[in-house]
Write a protein that holds these residues in place. Sequence first.
Motif, PDB file in Angstrom:
ATOM      1  N   ILE A   1       1.084  -1.105   0.477  1.00  0.00           N
ATOM      2  CA  ILE A   1      -0.150  -0.256  -0.116  1.00  0.00           C
ATOM      3  C   ILE A   1       0.653   1.268   0.147  1.00  0.00           C
ATOM      4  O   ILE A   1       2.075   1.018   0.415  1.00  0.00           O
ATOM      5  CB  ILE A   1      -1.241   0.173   1.355  1.00  0.00           C
ATOM      6  CG1 ILE A   1      -2.220   0.726   1.162  1.00  0.00           C
ATOM      7  CG2 ILE A   1      -0.408   0.392   2.165  1.00  0.00           C
ATOM      8  CD1 ILE A   1      -3.483   0.959   2.157  1.00  0.00           C
ATOM      9  N   GLY A   2       0.557   1.909  -1.222  1.00  0.00           N
ATOM     10  CA  GLY A   2       1.229   3.502  -0.960  1.00  0.00           C
ATOM     11  C   GLY A   2       2.614   3.242  -1.739  1.00  0.00           C
ATOM     12  O   GLY A   2       2.808   4.354  -2.041  1.00  0.00           O
ATOM     13  N   ILE A   3       3.173   2.281  -1.944  1.00  0.00           N
ATOM     14  CA  ILE A   3       4.154   1.855  -2.438  1.00  0.00           C
ATOM     15  C   ILE A   3       3.683   1.217  -3.907  1.00  0.00           C
ATOM     16  O   ILE A   3       4.612   1.919  -4.643  1.00  0.00           O
ATOM     17  CB  ILE A   3       5.006   1.225  -1.641  1.00  0.00           C
ATOM     18  CG1 ILE A   3       7.161   0.746  -2.469  1.00  0.00           C
ATOM     19  CG2 ILE A   3       5.096  -0.363  -1.649  1.00  0.00           C
ATOM     20  CD1 ILE A   3       8.610   0.328  -1.399  1.00  0.00           C
ATOM     21  N   ASP A   4       2.818   1.306  -4.526  1.00  0.00           N
ATOM     22  CA  ASP A   4       2.138   0.859  -5.578  1.00  0.00           C
ATOM     23  C   ASP A   4       0.869   0.406  -5.405  1.00  0.00           C
ATOM     24  O   ASP A   4       0.140  -0.089  -5.148  1.00  0.00           O
ATOM     25  CB  ASP A   4       2.099  -1.620  -5.499  1.00  0.00           C
ATOM     26  CG  ASP A   4       1.931  -2.310  -6.964  1.00  0.00           C
ATOM     27  OD1 ASP A   4       1.518  -0.438  -7.141  1.00  0.00           O
ATOM     28  OD2 ASP A   4       1.668  -3.758  -6.948  1.00  0.00           O
ATOM     29  N   GLU A   5       1.017   1.570  -5.934  1.00  0.00           N
ATOM     30  CA  GLU A   5      -0.441   2.516  -5.774  1.00  0.00           C
ATOM     31  C   GLU A   5      -1.363   2.124  -6.991  1.00  0.00           C
ATOM     32  O   GLU A   5      -0.453   2.048  -8.380  1.00  0.00           O
ATOM     33  CB  GLU A   5       0.233   4.725  -6.173  1.00  0.00           C
ATOM     34  CG  GLU A   5       0.771   4.893  -5.006  1.00  0.00           C
ATOM     35  CD  GLU A   5       1.171   6.181  -5.602  1.00  0.00           C
ATOM     36  OE1 GLU A   5       0.460   6.875  -5.437  1.00  0.00           O
ATOM     37  OE2 GLU A   5       2.833   6.578  -5.683  1.00  0.00           O
ATOM     38  N   GLU A   6      -2.509   2.868  -6.702  1.00  0.00           N
ATOM     39  CA  GLU A   6      -3.650   1.473  -7.156  1.00  0.00           C
ATOM     40  C   GLU A   6      -4.496   3.302  -8.710  1.00  0.00           C
ATOM     41  O   GLU A   6      -4.104   4.562  -8.185  1.00  0.00           O
ATOM     42  CB  GLU A   6      -5.211   1.765  -6.922  1.00  0.00           C
ATOM     43  CG  GLU A   6      -4.960   0.639  -6.200  1.00  0.00           C
ATOM     44  CD  GLU A   6      -6.134   0.629  -5.328  1.00  0.00           C
ATOM     45  OE1 GLU A   6      -6.515  -0.712  -5.761  1.00  0.00           O
ATOM     46  OE2 GLU A   6      -6.404   0.797  -4.213  1.00  0.00           O
TER      47      GLU A   6
ATOM     48  N   TRP B   1       2.255   2.835 -14.105  1.00  0.00           N
ATOM     49  CA  TRP B   1       3.979   2.527 -13.577  1.00  0.00           C
ATOM     50  C   TRP B   1       4.963   3.806 -13.327  1.00  0.00           C
ATOM     51  O   TRP B   1       5.403   2.988 -12.684  1.00  0.00           O
ATOM     52  CB  TRP B   1       4.813   2.659 -15.316  1.00  0.00           C
ATOM     53  CG  TRP B   1       4.816   4.129 -16.217  1.00  0.00           C
ATOM     54  CD1 TRP B   1       3.557   4.460 -16.893  1.00  0.00           C
ATOM     55  CD2 TRP B   1       5.893   4.826 -15.866  1.00  0.00           C
ATOM     56  NE1 TRP B   1       4.020   5.889 -16.871  1.00  0.00           N
ATOM     57  CE2 TRP B   1       5.299   6.450 -16.604  1.00  0.00           C
ATOM     58  CE3 TRP B   1       6.666   5.446 -14.879  1.00  0.00           C
ATOM     59  CZ2 TRP B   1       6.107   7.314 -16.609  1.00  0.00           C
ATOM     60  CZ3 TRP B   1       7.362   6.020 -15.366  1.00  0.00           C
ATOM     61  CH2 TRP B   1       7.347   7.236 -15.620  1.00  0.00           C
ATOM     62  N   GLU B   2       3.931   5.198 -13.077  1.00  0.00           N
ATOM     63  CA  GLU B   2       4.480   5.742 -12.469  1.00  0.00           C
ATOM     64  C   GLU B   2       4.334   5.585 -10.986  1.00  0.00           C
ATOM     65  O   GLU B   2       5.108   6.265 -10.232  1.00  0.00           O
ATOM     66  CB  GLU B   2       3.438   7.680 -12.599  1.00  0.00           C
ATOM     67  CG  GLU B   2       3.946   8.248 -11.619  1.00  0.00           C
ATOM     68  CD  GLU B   2       5.743   9.182 -11.873  1.00  0.00           C
ATOM     69  OE1 GLU B   2       5.844   9.126 -11.056  1.00  0.00           O
ATOM     70  OE2 GLU B   2       5.984   7.939 -12.905  1.00  0.00           O
ATOM     71  N   GLY B   3       3.396   4.953 -10.200  1.00  0.00           N
ATOM     72  CA  GLY B   3       3.176   5.412  -9.492  1.00  0.00           C
ATOM     73  C   GLY B   3       3.769   3.418  -8.723  1.00  0.00           C
ATOM     74  O   GLY B   3       3.316   2.887  -7.754  1.00  0.00           O
TER      75      GLY B   3
ATOM     76  N   LEU C   1      10.083   2.611   3.328  1.00  0.00           N
ATOM     77  CA  LEU C   1       9.441   3.596   2.928  1.00  0.00           C
ATOM     78  C   LEU C   1      10.030   5.231   3.055  1.00  0.00           C
ATOM     79  O   LEU C   1       9.172   6.191   2.438  1.00  0.00           O
ATOM     80  CB  LEU C   1      10.660   4.314   5.113  1.00  0.00           C
ATOM     81  CG  LEU C   1       9.649   5.222   5.341  1.00  0.00           C
ATOM     82  CD1 LEU C   1       9.103   4.765   6.260  1.00  0.00           C
ATOM     83  CD2 LEU C   1      11.583   5.436   6.536  1.00  0.00           C
ATOM     84  N   ASP C   2      10.786   5.313   1.795  1.00  0.00           N
ATOM     85  CA  ASP C   2      11.083   6.140   0.533  1.00  0.00           C
ATOM     86  C   ASP C   2      10.331   5.900  -0.285  1.00  0.00           C
ATOM     87  O   ASP C   2      10.418   7.241  -1.244  1.00  0.00           O
ATOM     88  CB  ASP C   2      12.609   6.096   0.230  1.00  0.00           C
ATOM     89  CG  ASP C   2      14.025   6.273   1.470  1.00  0.00           C
ATOM     90  OD1 ASP C   2      13.204   6.972   2.549  1.00  0.00           O
ATOM     91  OD2 ASP C   2      14.843   5.311   1.149  1.00  0.00           O
ATOM     92  N   GLY C   3       9.555   5.273  -0.554  1.00  0.00           N
ATOM     93  CA  GLY C   3       8.898   5.081  -1.560  1.00  0.00           C
ATOM     94  C   GLY C   3       7.027   4.868  -1.480  1.00  0.00           C
ATOM     95  O   GLY C   3       6.123   5.082  -2.853  1.00  0.00           O
TER      96      GLY C   3
ATOM     97  N   ASP D   1      -2.289   7.315  -1.262  1.00  0.00           N
ATOM     98  CA  ASP D   1      -2.709   6.950  -2.177  1.00  0.00           C
ATOM     99  C   ASP D   1      -3.955   5.987  -1.554  1.00  0.00           C
ATOM    100  O   ASP D   1      -4.131   6.505  -0.480  1.00  0.00           O
ATOM    101  CB  ASP D   1      -2.026   5.245  -1.721  1.00  0.00           C
ATOM    102  CG  ASP D   1      -2.468   4.148  -2.282  1.00  0.00           C
ATOM    103  OD1 ASP D   1      -3.192   4.013  -3.453  1.00  0.00           O
ATOM    104  OD2 ASP D   1      -1.834   3.121  -2.679  1.00  0.00           O
ATOM    105  N   GLU D   2      -4.887   6.171  -3.054  1.00  0.00           N
ATOM    106  CA  GLU D   2      -6.545   5.626  -1.934  1.00  0.00           C
ATOM    107  C   GLU D   2      -6.389   4.584  -1.336  1.00  0.00           C
ATOM    108  O   GLU D   2      -7.434   4.528  -0.730  1.00  0.00           O
ATOM    109  CB  GLU D   2      -7.002   5.769  -3.095  1.00  0.00           C
ATOM    110  CG  GLU D   2      -8.648   6.330  -3.140  1.00  0.00           C
ATOM    111  CD  GLU D   2      -9.132   7.351  -2.590  1.00  0.00           C
ATOM    112  OE1 GLU D   2     -10.239   7.294  -1.678  1.00  0.00           O
ATOM    113  OE2 GLU D   2      -9.012   8.582  -3.141  1.00  0.00           O
ATOM    114  N   GLY D   3      -5.288   3.887  -1.168  1.00  0.00           N
ATOM    115  CA  GLY D   3      -5.362   2.629  -0.751  1.00  0.00           C
ATOM    116  C   GLY D   3      -5.685   3.311   1.141  1.00  0.00           C
ATOM    117  O   GLY D   3      -6.477   2.303   1.663  1.00  0.00           O
ATOM    118  N   PHE D   4      -4.809   3.950   1.518  1.00  0.00           N
ATOM    119  CA  PHE D   4      -4.991   4.149   2.732  1.00  0.00           C
ATOM    120  C   PHE D   4      -6.470   4.232   3.413  1.00  0.00           C
ATOM    121  O   PHE D   4      -6.781   3.573   4.882  1.00  0.00           O
ATOM    122  CB  PHE D   4      -4.444   5.180   3.307  1.00  0.00           C
ATOM    123  CG  PHE D   4      -2.718   4.870   3.017  1.00  0.00           C
ATOM    124  CD1 PHE D   4      -1.937   3.905   3.948  1.00  0.00           C
ATOM    125  CD2 PHE D   4      -1.402   5.615   2.083  1.00  0.00           C
ATOM    126  CE1 PHE D   4      -0.983   3.290   3.975  1.00  0.00           C
ATOM    127  CE2 PHE D   4      -0.357   4.478   2.188  1.00  0.00           C
ATOM    128  CZ  PHE D   4       0.250   4.161   3.429  1.00  0.00           C
TER     129      PHE D   4
END
Length: 422
Positions: A92-97, A101-103, A120-122, A127-130
Amino acid sequence: MSYFPENDPSLTTTSLLNTSSILITNANLLTMEGVTIEQGWIHIVDGKIVGLGDTTEWETYKSQLSNISNTRIIDAQNRLVSPGLIDPHTHIGIDEEGIGWEGADYNETSEAVTPHLRALDGINPYDEGFVDAARTGVTTVQVLPGSANVIGGLMCCLKVLPGSTVEQMVVLHPSGLKMALGENPKKYHGVASGRAPLTRMGIAGIIREQLVQAQHYVAQQQSIEVEQSRPSPPRNLRMEALGLALEKKIPVRFHAHRADDIATALRLGHEFDLDITIEHTTDGIKIAKELASSGRYCSVGPTLSSRSKVELRNLSWETYPALYQAGVPISITTDHPVLPIQYLPTSAKMAIQAGLPLDAAWEALTIQAARHLHLADSTGSLKVGKDADIVIWNTHPLTDSGEVALTMAGGQITFAQSEPQL
């Protein structure tokens, strides 16, 4: 008799945003501490649970307080109140929905060994997932690098606080070192580029090689500290990350679906005396006895998905009750966004239908997941001293079609239905 705060003139309901003190009343508390409290209450101050009990304990508790004015009162209206749900394995937050490719910041496939990378750095905290997680009652997640690399990097645990910065959300960093066995590293490196690893032997060999190098690095650093006269060599961030695992300061979390890969993870853990967990555990039913005797924590899932690759041929809800009955400590994961995080309760319901006991399903969503993450001292149950990670359900989510009425993470309300429904 039920305690109704509106009948007590010593309590003043204040606005949600201006108070550090919250009292939840008329709650059926599923504590995950071996007891369910009907007609209970929870007192929260500065994000921590400072008191809870039934109506017979309220007057005694109240008399010991010097002042509980300016307290936000939430009447649970006899609804089920549980600890916040925990997903121990997400991107979550690192593979954004919804971005493409940009997320996609979860797989650094430029090389197969990247222990120095930090999830942490990515992470994009917006992100809407949260938001979806909060609406589902999820209050804590672990965010991992992806499984393309043999050694993927360091992971972290976050409170689900939509709209906050990553620094405000972090509760444990690093929370583990990601390693992956089987199909994914072979595919992304061997098949795609022709570089190592091309085989399962190659994957295990790379891991051993890296850990042995790290053993020498750690020993060298320790000898320099003892002698104090020798100059320190340049820092090696890769070896430092591996050193944390070798010194058992963090666990190694092995991505492993197939039974033979799970066995390899157990073998490597024993060989290097590592604290390990098994992630996914798809074929765990075949190796349940060995997993139980190892005492290793296992996250299982995502099972509410298709058999999209060879390693998922044996995907089955039967894995959950089989592992539980064998004595394996399990938690449930969505691997978000592989399975969207809002389907975490649905996954538990499906496991129950396959034979997992209701109590075990709740444990897998809460206290066992907290133990998996080494966070059981602060979350996973309703207990004095723990974080106020709390969910009020409109009806039971695992035996009924219950939905979240209110989610609270660390004392902050992250989702709530309209006030009349509370």
